[in-house]
Scaffold this active site. Structure first.
Site, short mmCIF file in Angstrom:
data_model
loop_
_atom_site.label_atom_id
_atom_site.label_comp_id
_atom_site.label_asym_id
_atom_site.label_seq_id
_atom_site.Cartn_x
_atom_site.Cartn_y
_atom_site.Cartn_z
N HIS A 150 52.44 -8.91 39.27
CA HIS A 150 51.65 -7.96 40.06
C HIS A 150 52.37 -7.64 41.36
CE1 HIS A 150 48.15 -5.94 41.75
NE2 HIS A 150 48.45 -6.55 42.87
N ASP A 184 34.37 -6.81 41.51
CA ASP A 184 35.45 -6.38 42.41
C ASP A 184 35.36 -4.88 42.67
OD1 ASP A 184 38.07 -6.69 43.83
OD2 ASP A 184 38.67 -5.28 42.26
N LYS A 211 41.61 -9.83 39.02
CA LYS A 211 41.99 -8.81 38.04
C LYS A 211 43.09 -9.30 37.09
CE LYS A 211 41.92 -5.93 41.56
NZ LYS A 211 41.59 -4.91 42.56
#
Ligand code: URA
Ligand code: CA
Length: 433
Positions: free
Chosen positions: A82, A161, A187
């Site tokens: 990420h 979220d 996530k």
């Protein structure tokens, strides 16, 4: 349990228990806790912070607020990467085939999103025929067979979220380490990652403007990951200027192809090797980061990484001949040079503003409804620390409109030429615990 008491508890600097955090996130997801109470709590967290246990609990409560992706049918350790986001960040396009070439499963769920350029899926769709609308079954089969596949986002992942991030956006509570770290980590975990590699950017084009803030966020996320059983590592990297030369969808695909052969921009290559080494290490394929890096360099030079990219494209309906013939990617109608107005050394290329210049051409979405022009974008001909002579091109604009005066003005405003300057540090550090 009453929300008002929990707000008071956090306001007064006490820690929230696991069941209290679960109560808050469940209640908020079901609309039983109103936005006004949740915003008060977010502000209390902003000022009072959360300890490591609370952060891990908050992350898992958000994961459990919706669907999670089960990748257990895929063999091996699923390592996900990420990036906290930047300009011209082509690392995913390079890393996916690079790591898969070492037989590490890359099971990527990706989105489109807003930004200066498209998301990974938009970029891949610059390749004729490539599509991510494949079934879950096909996705799993492809990863098991060839170690790499990308699927579009589906399912109701981390609804807590989505609500909380939108609320933070309008209540001045985005900039809180425990809230950012739990938002990002939830996530990745919901998307099925066993292990996580983070690229935490710092500088003008990044969410975290200073190295200190980026380090703090990296430590927070690595600690959450390790506390919830997902081995996590991070790289702190520069985003004061754009990464590589290309900013734009087709242009970045071409840049990724070059980088997979060891012929890409040096900064992009160096960052891909740093992130890739952590992925290889966490997948248990190397016993040190140094060994992992040597393995990655080998598949760049022996052609395996490029072959893997072709296989990946063909598996998902794309035309793999673009790899040898990148001129088949969508091309812009006008190429316009932006010449330097003076001699000197490039001292600054303001990443976010240059990203906005690319977006003005149509390379990215300003709103969810905007359509992307895959052909357009910017190619930097100079980077910070390069010397330049008057008249030499700083940037080549790839446009589908004739008049680009707005883009040229933005480029001149955001590339500063001085007397002397050094290239910025690219990697500020790695965080492993
Ligand atoms: N990105 C996220 O996904 N969440 C945040 O809270 C901040 C940045
Ligand atoms: Ca780039």
């Amino acid at each position: 349990m009453r929300m008002v008491d929990l707000i008071a508890k956090k306001r007064d600097g006490q820690e929230l228990l696991t069941e209290e955090i679960n109560f808050i996130i469940e209640g908020y997801t079901k609309d039983e806790i109103p936005d006004y109470q949740m915003s008060a709590l977010a502000m209390a967290i902003y000022f009072q912070d959360m300890n490591e246990r609370e952060r891990a609990d908050l992350t898992m409560a958000i994961v459990n607020s919706g669907d999670t992706i089960d990748l257990s049918d895929i063999e091996g350790v699923k390592v996900d990467k990420h990036s906290t986001g930047g300009v011209g960040d082509t690392t995913t396009l390079v890393l996916a085939p690079l790591v898969a070439a070492l037989d590490i499963p890359v099971a990527k769920m990706s989105g489109r999103g807003l930004g200066h350029t498209g998301g990974t899926i938009d970029k891949l769709e610059a390749i004729a025929g490539f599509h991510v609308e494949i079934s879950k079954e096909e996705f799993v089969n492809l990863v098991n067979k060839d170690k790499i596949a990308v699927i579009g986002q589906s399912g109701n992942l981390t609804p807590a979220d989505k609500k909380l991030y939108a609320l933070r956006d309008v209540t001045a509570t985005v900039n809180s380490i425990p809230l950012i770290a739990s938002s990002i980590m939830s996530k990745k975990i919901a998307a099925g990652a066993d292990a996580i590699v983070l690229d935490v950017k710092t500088g003008a084009g990044a969410f975290m403007k200073t190295v200190e803030d980026a380090k703090e966020l990296a430590h927070a996320m690595v600690s959450i990951g390790n506390n919830v059983g997902r081995k996590t590592m991070a790289v702190i990297s520069d985003m004061s200027q754009p990464l590589g030369f290309a900013i734009g969808n087709s242009l970045e695909v071409k840049e990724a192809i070059d980088t997979l052969q060891g012929k890409g921009p040096k900064d992009l290559e160096q960052l891909c090797l740093a992130l890739g080494s952590q992925m290889v290490f966490l997948a248990n394929k190397a016993s040190s980061l140094e060994e992992a890096e040597a393995m990655l360099k080998e598949v760049m030079t022996n052609g395996k990484a490029l072959t893997k990219f072709k296989e990946f494209i063909a598996n998902q309906g794309g035309d793999p001949s673009v790899v040898d013939h990148p001129e088949k990617l969508p091309q812009a109608s006008y190429l316009i040079e932006v010449p330097a107005k003076q001699d000197g050394v490039v001292a600054e290329i303001v990443a976010d503003e240059i990203g906005t210049a690319a977006m003005l051409l149509g390379a990215g979405r300003a709103t969810k409804e905007s359509t992307i022009d895959l052909a357009v974008g910017l190619m930097l001909n100079k980077k910070v620390g390069d010397s330049v002579k008057v008249g030499e091109s700083l940037v080549t604009i790839h446009a589908n409109r004739e008049n680009v005066n707005d883009v040229i003005a933005k480029i001149y405003e955001n590339i500063r030429i001085g007397d002397h300057s050094e290239p910025p540090v690219l990697i500020y550090g790695i965080v492993t615990e």
